[in-house]
Scaffold this motif. Sequence first.
Motif, PDB file in Angstrom:
ATOM      1  N   UNK A 136      -9.211  -4.700 -11.724  1.00  0.00           N
ATOM      2  CA  UNK A 136      -9.176  -3.349 -12.715  1.00  0.00           C
ATOM      3  C   UNK A 136      -8.975  -2.760 -12.430  1.00  0.00           C
ATOM      4  N   UNK A 137     -10.272  -2.715 -10.776  1.00  0.00           N
ATOM      5  CA  UNK A 137     -10.911  -1.970 -10.214  1.00  0.00           C
ATOM      6  C   UNK A 137     -10.690  -1.420  -9.228  1.00  0.00           C
ATOM      7  N   UNK A 138     -10.079  -2.072  -8.715  1.00  0.00           N
ATOM      8  CA  UNK A 138      -9.678  -1.903  -6.859  1.00  0.00           C
ATOM      9  C   UNK A 138      -8.692   0.014  -7.711  1.00  0.00           C
ATOM     10  N   UNK A 139      -7.886   0.007  -8.471  1.00  0.00           N
ATOM     11  CA  UNK A 139      -6.505   1.230  -8.155  1.00  0.00           C
ATOM     12  C   UNK A 139      -7.575   2.677  -8.736  1.00  0.00           C
ATOM     13  N   UNK A 140      -8.811   2.138  -9.173  1.00  0.00           N
ATOM     14  CA  UNK A 140      -9.640   3.689 -10.181  1.00  0.00           C
ATOM     15  C   UNK A 140     -10.242   3.632  -8.644  1.00  0.00           C
ATOM     16  N   UNK A 141     -10.807   3.295  -7.456  1.00  0.00           N
ATOM     17  CA  UNK A 141     -11.663   3.849  -6.592  1.00  0.00           C
ATOM     18  C   UNK A 141     -10.904   3.735  -5.172  1.00  0.00           C
ATOM     19  N   UNK A 142      -9.095   3.740  -4.783  1.00  0.00           N
ATOM     20  CA  UNK A 142      -8.636   3.891  -4.052  1.00  0.00           C
ATOM     21  C   UNK A 142      -6.885   4.260  -4.120  1.00  0.00           C
ATOM     22  N   UNK A 143      -6.209   4.203  -3.714  1.00  0.00           N
ATOM     23  CA  UNK A 143      -4.128   4.816  -3.860  1.00  0.00           C
ATOM     24  C   UNK A 143      -4.415   3.688  -4.157  1.00  0.00           C
ATOM     25  N   UNK A 144      -4.684   2.307  -4.593  1.00  0.00           N
ATOM     26  CA  UNK A 144      -3.656   1.375  -4.208  1.00  0.00           C
ATOM     27  C   UNK A 144      -2.903   1.660  -6.092  1.00  0.00           C
ATOM     28  N   UNK A 145      -2.089   1.444  -5.686  1.00  0.00           N
ATOM     29  CA  UNK A 145      -1.202   1.987  -7.422  1.00  0.00           C
ATOM     30  C   UNK A 145      -1.440   0.625  -8.089  1.00  0.00           C
ATOM     31  N   UNK A 146      -1.707   1.540  -9.479  1.00  0.00           N
ATOM     32  CA  UNK A 146      -2.284   0.686 -10.493  1.00  0.00           C
ATOM     33  C   UNK A 146      -1.154  -0.425 -11.112  1.00  0.00           C
ATOM     34  N   UNK A 147       0.302   0.099 -10.722  1.00  0.00           N
ATOM     35  CA  UNK A 147       1.256  -0.570 -11.373  1.00  0.00           C
ATOM     36  C   UNK A 147       2.077  -0.555  -9.652  1.00  0.00           C
ATOM     37  N   UNK A 148       2.191  -1.983  -9.475  1.00  0.00           N
ATOM     38  CA  UNK A 148       3.008  -2.285  -8.300  1.00  0.00           C
ATOM     39  C   UNK A 148       4.851  -1.665  -8.451  1.00  0.00           C
TER      40      UNK A 148
ATOM     41  N   UNK B 276       1.896   3.021   0.112  1.00  0.00           N
ATOM     42  CA  UNK B 276       0.480   2.970   0.666  1.00  0.00           C
ATOM     43  C   UNK B 276       0.250   2.829   2.016  1.00  0.00           C
ATOM     44  N   UNK B 277       1.050   1.514   2.382  1.00  0.00           N
ATOM     45  CA  UNK B 277       1.283   1.146   3.535  1.00  0.00           C
ATOM     46  C   UNK B 277       0.981   2.751   4.726  1.00  0.00           C
ATOM     47  N   UNK B 278       2.184   3.936   4.426  1.00  0.00           N
ATOM     48  CA  UNK B 278       2.525   4.412   4.908  1.00  0.00           C
ATOM     49  C   UNK B 278       1.161   5.757   5.328  1.00  0.00           C
ATOM     50  N   UNK B 279       0.617   5.868   4.027  1.00  0.00           N
ATOM     51  CA  UNK B 279      -0.187   6.287   4.121  1.00  0.00           C
ATOM     52  C   UNK B 279      -1.938   5.720   5.231  1.00  0.00           C
ATOM     53  N   UNK B 280      -1.531   4.750   5.357  1.00  0.00           N
ATOM     54  CA  UNK B 280      -3.316   4.282   5.877  1.00  0.00           C
ATOM     55  C   UNK B 280      -2.813   5.151   7.473  1.00  0.00           C
TER      56      UNK B 280
END
Length: 233
Positions: A76-88, A96-100
């Motif tokens: 519930x929290x990680x997608x709020x503070x990162x660019x991890x997608x909230x809906x996979x 996301x991996x390419x952004x890294x």
Amino acid sequence: MAAPKPGPGASPDPGAAPDSGPTPGPALGPGPGPDPAPTPGPDPLTVPSMSAGPDFVLRPWEMSDLTLVREASLDPYIPLITTIPARYSDAAAEAFVRRQWERAATGTGYPFAIVRSRDRRPVGAIGLWLRDLPEGRASLGYWLTASARGQGVARAALRTVTGWALRDLGVPRLQLFVEPWNTASAQVAEDVGFRREGLLRGWQQVGDERRDMTVYALLNTDGPADDRAATAN
């Protein structure tokens, strides 16, 4: 604090760069002169692989880490503070991996996946972000999936990257930001040697609201982070 389980993390990874604004219309007056020489950007960075104690390894992100992105997207929290997608979706996870990879290629920072040694399972992420390095400071951020918390993972990863940044990269000041409620992540930072410096009111947008952040910092002159004893969860 009695056997805390570190929260999802501290100091989020930087978001994707916003789209540029509209292209301005033609200017009146004399025609343009010669194009100015391009300003060189930061050099590309090579993300190393490093041991984080006997049980974990830090390494560059791989496309095989989609399972980690999937698990993090359910938090519930990680997608709020990162660019991890909230809906996979596979497409969103691959982006996301390419952004890294892009962050390293553009000199923005060093993004690491945290991987368990015994089965090579990725369990979280930690990043060293260099946006403010010209001013002599860099930021750290980390997060763990729920199944990896309470096992000393965040502490081992933070200690490793902190020591490397201070010793090998010579960064004068490291800082990270933790929400005041996240006492477990704050304890991890303090165990590694970071000092609480103060409360930043309304510092960051998290979801639909501005949130306060507590800032922690460690200076190169504070002594080597490697010499500080680890504290077991």
